[in-house]
Design an enzyme around this catalytic site. Structure first.
Site, PDB file in Angstrom:
ATOM      1  N   THR A   1       0.834  -1.204   0.000  1.00  0.00           N
ATOM      2  CA  THR A   1       0.000   0.000   0.000  1.00  0.00           C
ATOM      3  C   THR A   1       0.866   1.250   0.000  1.00  0.00           C
ATOM      4  O   THR A   1       1.975   1.245   0.538  1.00  0.00           O
ATOM      5  CB  THR A   1      -0.951   0.032   1.225  1.00  0.00           C
ATOM      6  OG1 THR A   1      -1.753   1.218   1.159  1.00  0.00           O
ATOM      7  CG2 THR A   1      -0.200   0.018   2.554  1.00  0.00           C
TER       8      THR A   1
ATOM      9  N   ASN B   1      -0.527   3.926   1.311  1.00  0.00           N
ATOM     10  CA  ASN B   1      -1.281   4.737   2.273  1.00  0.00           C
ATOM     11  C   ASN B   1      -0.848   4.403   3.711  1.00  0.00           C
ATOM     12  O   ASN B   1      -1.121   3.305   4.203  1.00  0.00           O
ATOM     13  CB  ASN B   1      -2.775   4.446   2.045  1.00  0.00           C
ATOM     14  CG  ASN B   1      -3.677   5.320   2.874  1.00  0.00           C
ATOM     15  OD1 ASN B   1      -3.428   5.525   4.054  1.00  0.00           O
ATOM     16  ND2 ASN B   1      -4.739   5.817   2.260  1.00  0.00           N
TER      17      ASN B   1
ATOM     18  N   LYS C   1      -3.800   3.390   6.117  1.00  0.00           N
ATOM     19  CA  LYS C   1      -4.295   2.028   5.908  1.00  0.00           C
ATOM     20  C   LYS C   1      -3.335   1.024   6.533  1.00  0.00           C
ATOM     21  O   LYS C   1      -3.743   0.075   7.190  1.00  0.00           O
ATOM     22  CB  LYS C   1      -4.462   1.746   4.403  1.00  0.00           C
ATOM     23  CG  LYS C   1      -5.712   2.389   3.810  1.00  0.00           C
ATOM     24  CD  LYS C   1      -5.766   2.349   2.273  1.00  0.00           C
ATOM     25  CE  LYS C   1      -5.848   0.993   1.668  1.00  0.00           C
ATOM     26  NZ  LYS C   1      -6.308   1.043   0.245  1.00  0.00           N
TER      27      LYS C   1
ATOM     28  N   GLU D   1      -3.529   1.019 -10.667  1.00  0.00           N
ATOM     29  CA  GLU D   1      -4.862   0.470 -10.412  1.00  0.00           C
ATOM     30  C   GLU D   1      -5.642   0.345 -11.704  1.00  0.00           C
ATOM     31  O   GLU D   1      -5.732   1.305 -12.460  1.00  0.00           O
ATOM     32  CB  GLU D   1      -5.638   1.368  -9.442  1.00  0.00           C
ATOM     33  CG  GLU D   1      -5.239   1.131  -8.024  1.00  0.00           C
ATOM     34  CD  GLU D   1      -6.155   1.792  -7.006  1.00  0.00           C
ATOM     35  OE1 GLU D   1      -7.286   2.206  -7.355  1.00  0.00           O
ATOM     36  OE2 GLU D   1      -5.731   1.889  -5.858  1.00  0.00           O
TER      37      GLU D   1
ATOM     38  N   ASP E   1      -8.543  -2.583  -1.698  1.00  0.00           N
ATOM     39  CA  ASP E   1      -9.183  -1.446  -2.338  1.00  0.00           C
ATOM     40  C   ASP E   1     -10.422  -1.128  -1.511  1.00  0.00           C
ATOM     41  O   ASP E   1     -11.169  -2.033  -1.127  1.00  0.00           O
ATOM     42  CB  ASP E   1      -9.541  -1.732  -3.807  1.00  0.00           C
ATOM     43  CG  ASP E   1      -9.562  -0.427  -4.591  1.00  0.00           C
ATOM     44  OD1 ASP E   1      -8.523   0.267  -4.622  1.00  0.00           O
ATOM     45  OD2 ASP E   1     -10.617  -0.064  -5.130  1.00  0.00           O
TER      46      ASP E   1
ATOM     47  N   GLY F   1      -8.911  10.825   5.190  1.00  0.00           N
ATOM     48  CA  GLY F   1      -9.873  10.415   4.162  1.00  0.00           C
ATOM     49  C   GLY F   1     -11.289  10.883   4.501  1.00  0.00           C
ATOM     50  O   GLY F   1     -11.510  12.054   4.860  1.00  0.00           O
TER      51      GLY F   1
ATOM     52  N   ASP G   1     -13.099   9.759   6.947  1.00  0.00           N
ATOM     53  CA  ASP G   1     -13.437   9.507   8.357  1.00  0.00           C
ATOM     54  C   ASP G   1     -14.280  10.622   8.985  1.00  0.00           C
ATOM     55  O   ASP G   1     -15.177  10.333   9.778  1.00  0.00           O
ATOM     56  CB  ASP G   1     -12.161   9.293   9.191  1.00  0.00           C
ATOM     57  CG  ASP G   1     -11.627   7.870   9.089  1.00  0.00           C
ATOM     58  OD1 ASP G   1     -12.253   7.052   8.391  1.00  0.00           O
ATOM     59  OD2 ASP G   1     -10.583   7.577   9.703  1.00  0.00           O
TER      60      ASP G   1
ATOM     61  N   HIS H   1     -14.898  -1.106   8.115  1.00  0.00           N
ATOM     62  CA  HIS H   1     -14.893  -1.972   6.931  1.00  0.00           C
ATOM     63  C   HIS H   1     -13.563  -2.723   6.833  1.00  0.00           C
ATOM     64  O   HIS H   1     -13.511  -3.889   6.481  1.00  0.00           O
ATOM     65  CB  HIS H   1     -15.140  -1.124   5.664  1.00  0.00           C
ATOM     66  CG  HIS H   1     -14.240   0.074   5.539  1.00  0.00           C
ATOM     67  ND1 HIS H   1     -14.235   1.099   6.457  1.00  0.00           N
ATOM     68  CD2 HIS H   1     -13.292   0.391   4.625  1.00  0.00           C
ATOM     69  CE1 HIS H   1     -13.328   2.000   6.109  1.00  0.00           C
ATOM     70  NE2 HIS H   1     -12.741   1.591   4.994  1.00  0.00           N
ATOM     71  N   ARG H   2     -12.476  -2.049   7.200  1.00  0.00           N
ATOM     72  CA  ARG H   2     -11.144  -2.689   7.156  1.00  0.00           C
ATOM     73  C   ARG H   2     -11.060  -3.792   8.204  1.00  0.00           C
ATOM     74  O   ARG H   2     -10.524  -4.879   7.946  1.00  0.00           O
ATOM     75  CB  ARG H   2     -10.085  -1.592   7.408  1.00  0.00           C
ATOM     76  CG  ARG H   2      -8.634  -2.040   7.288  1.00  0.00           C
ATOM     77  CD  ARG H   2      -7.712  -0.879   6.997  1.00  0.00           C
ATOM     78  NE  ARG H   2      -8.038  -0.270   5.725  1.00  0.00           N
ATOM     79  CZ  ARG H   2      -8.632   0.939   5.620  1.00  0.00           C
ATOM     80  NH1 ARG H   2      -8.891   1.666   6.682  1.00  0.00           N
ATOM     81  NH2 ARG H   2      -8.955   1.410   4.434  1.00  0.00           N
TER      82      ARG H   2
HETATM   83  P1  ITT Z   1      -3.369   2.006  -1.867  1.00  0.00           P
HETATM   84  O1  ITT Z   1      -4.253   1.725  -3.063  1.00  0.00           O
HETATM   85  O2  ITT Z   1      -1.960   2.257  -2.230  1.00  0.00           O
HETATM   86  O3  ITT Z   1      -3.547   0.963  -0.779  1.00  0.00           O
HETATM   87  P2  ITT Z   1      -5.084   4.335  -1.587  1.00  0.00           P
HETATM   88  O4  ITT Z   1      -5.180   5.470  -0.601  1.00  0.00           O
HETATM   89  O5  ITT Z   1      -4.982   4.698  -3.046  1.00  0.00           O
HETATM   90  O6  ITT Z   1      -3.872   3.375  -1.166  1.00  0.00           O
HETATM   91  P3  ITT Z   1      -7.609   3.087  -2.184  1.00  0.00           P
HETATM   92  O7  ITT Z   1      -7.279   2.971  -3.624  1.00  0.00           O
HETATM   93  O8  ITT Z   1      -8.241   1.917  -1.506  1.00  0.00           O
HETATM   94  O9  ITT Z   1      -6.304   3.399  -1.330  1.00  0.00           O
HETATM   95  O10 ITT Z   1      -8.443   4.425  -2.001  1.00  0.00           O
HETATM   96  C1  ITT Z   1      -9.514   4.527  -1.199  1.00  0.00           C
HETATM   97  C2  ITT Z   1      -9.658   5.953  -0.703  1.00  0.00           C
HETATM   98  O11 ITT Z   1     -10.839   5.944   0.112  1.00  0.00           O
HETATM   99  C3  ITT Z   1      -8.514   6.386   0.215  1.00  0.00           C
HETATM  100  O12 ITT Z   1      -7.498   7.064  -0.468  1.00  0.00           O
HETATM  101  C4  ITT Z   1      -9.242   7.290   1.210  1.00  0.00           C
HETATM  102  O13 ITT Z   1      -9.426   8.595   0.670  1.00  0.00           O
HETATM  103  C5  ITT Z   1     -10.599   6.607   1.313  1.00  0.00           C
HETATM  104  N1  ITT Z   1     -10.627   5.636   2.403  1.00  0.00           N
HETATM  105  C6  ITT Z   1     -10.455   4.282   2.330  1.00  0.00           C
HETATM  106  N2  ITT Z   1     -10.536   3.717   3.551  1.00  0.00           N
HETATM  107  C7  ITT Z   1     -10.761   4.738   4.407  1.00  0.00           C
HETATM  108  C8  ITT Z   1     -10.926   4.826   5.800  1.00  0.00           C
HETATM  109  O14 ITT Z   1     -10.853   3.766   6.590  1.00  0.00           O
HETATM  110  N3  ITT Z   1     -11.134   6.032   6.326  1.00  0.00           N
HETATM  111  C9  ITT Z   1     -11.201   7.130   5.563  1.00  0.00           C
HETATM  112  N4  ITT Z   1     -11.050   7.140   4.245  1.00  0.00           N
HETATM  113  C10 ITT Z   1     -10.821   5.965   3.664  1.00  0.00           C
END
Ligand code: ITT
Length: 198
Positions: free
Chosen positions: A11, A13, A16, A40, A69, A145, A147, A170-171
């Site tokens: 990841t 992020n 995450k 992606e 994702d 994000g 949240d 959800h995670r």
């Molecule tokens: P990776 O793909 O590299 O893991 P990413 O941030 O691009 O990182 P995603 O493609 O899954 O991850 O993007 C989902 C987006 O949704 C993320 O960037 C956040 O803005 C939001 N998001 C996902 N899970 C969240 C959470 O638990 N709390 C708040 N926002 C969340």
């Protein structure tokens, strides 16, 4: 010599990764990180996107690895931003989503797909979760994000205000399914004496 982690998480992020470490740690699994920004694919399916990310990550590390994702699906916006959640947050922020849904119904879901890939397995195995909830009328609490605007069902607080988000998110649900499956598979593998386990 330090033991290598049970799994890697591919990841880009930091939030995450730190939530996933805490969640899987609670299930007795240690998590390392494969810091990477995987390309992606475009798809309406979080599972398909996560699965491709995990397969690509496996090519980079050749060790058991997960990718995730996740997305916020707002009912009155027909599921938007969904798989586009990262891009939409980066461009419009929570404020943009609040503006787009002004006057509409406030129900929404936060979904995650966690894909697990390992050397020798024919394809990644995917665990999906969905937490129903509502979108607050403004940003509440200090979080990353979406949240500050997502209120899960059964709570009166946004994820950003909740001290125990990582128990109910959800995670947490998707990683809990993965941890349960991994534990069961490894136990039955050990009982059978098989040389290649999950
Ligand atoms: P990776 O793909 O590299 O893991 P990413 O941030 O691009 O990182 P995603 O493609 O899954 O991850 O993007 C989902 C987006 O949704 C993320 O960037 C956040 O803005 C939001 N998001 C996902 N899970 C969240 C959470 O638990 N709390 C708040 N926002 C969340």
């Amino acid at each position: 010599m330090p033991r290598s982690p049970d799994l890697l998480f591919a990841t880009s992020n930091d939030h995450k990764y730190s939530e996933a470490s805490e969640i899987l740690g609670g299930h007795g699994l240690s998590l390392g990180r494969l810091e990477c920004d995987l390309v992606e694919i475009q798809s309406p399916s979080l599972s398909e996107i996560a699965s491709k990310k995990a397969a690509d990550a496996l090519l980079l590390c050749s060790r058991p690895v997960i990718a995730e994702d996740a997305g916020l699906f707002v009912d009155s916006l027909n599921g938007f931003p969904g798989p586009y959640s990262a891009f939409v947050h980066a461009t419009m922020g929570c404020a943009g989503v609040l503006r787009a849904m002004a006057g509409g119904a406030r129900t929404a879901s936060f979904c995650a797909a966690v894909a697990y890939a390992k050397p020798g397995a024919p394809a990644p195995r995917v665990f999906e979760s969905r937490v129903r909830g509502t979108i607050a009328h403004g940003e509440l609490g200090d979080g990353w994000g979406y949240d500050p605007i997502f209120v899960p069902e059964g709570s009166s607080e946004t994820y950003a205000q909740m001290p125990d988000k990582s128990r109910v998110s959800h995670r947490a649900l998707a990683l809990g399914m993965l941890a349960g499956w991994l534990t069961r598979t490894r136990q039955s593998c050990a009982r059978s004496g098989a040389s290649s386990c999950a």
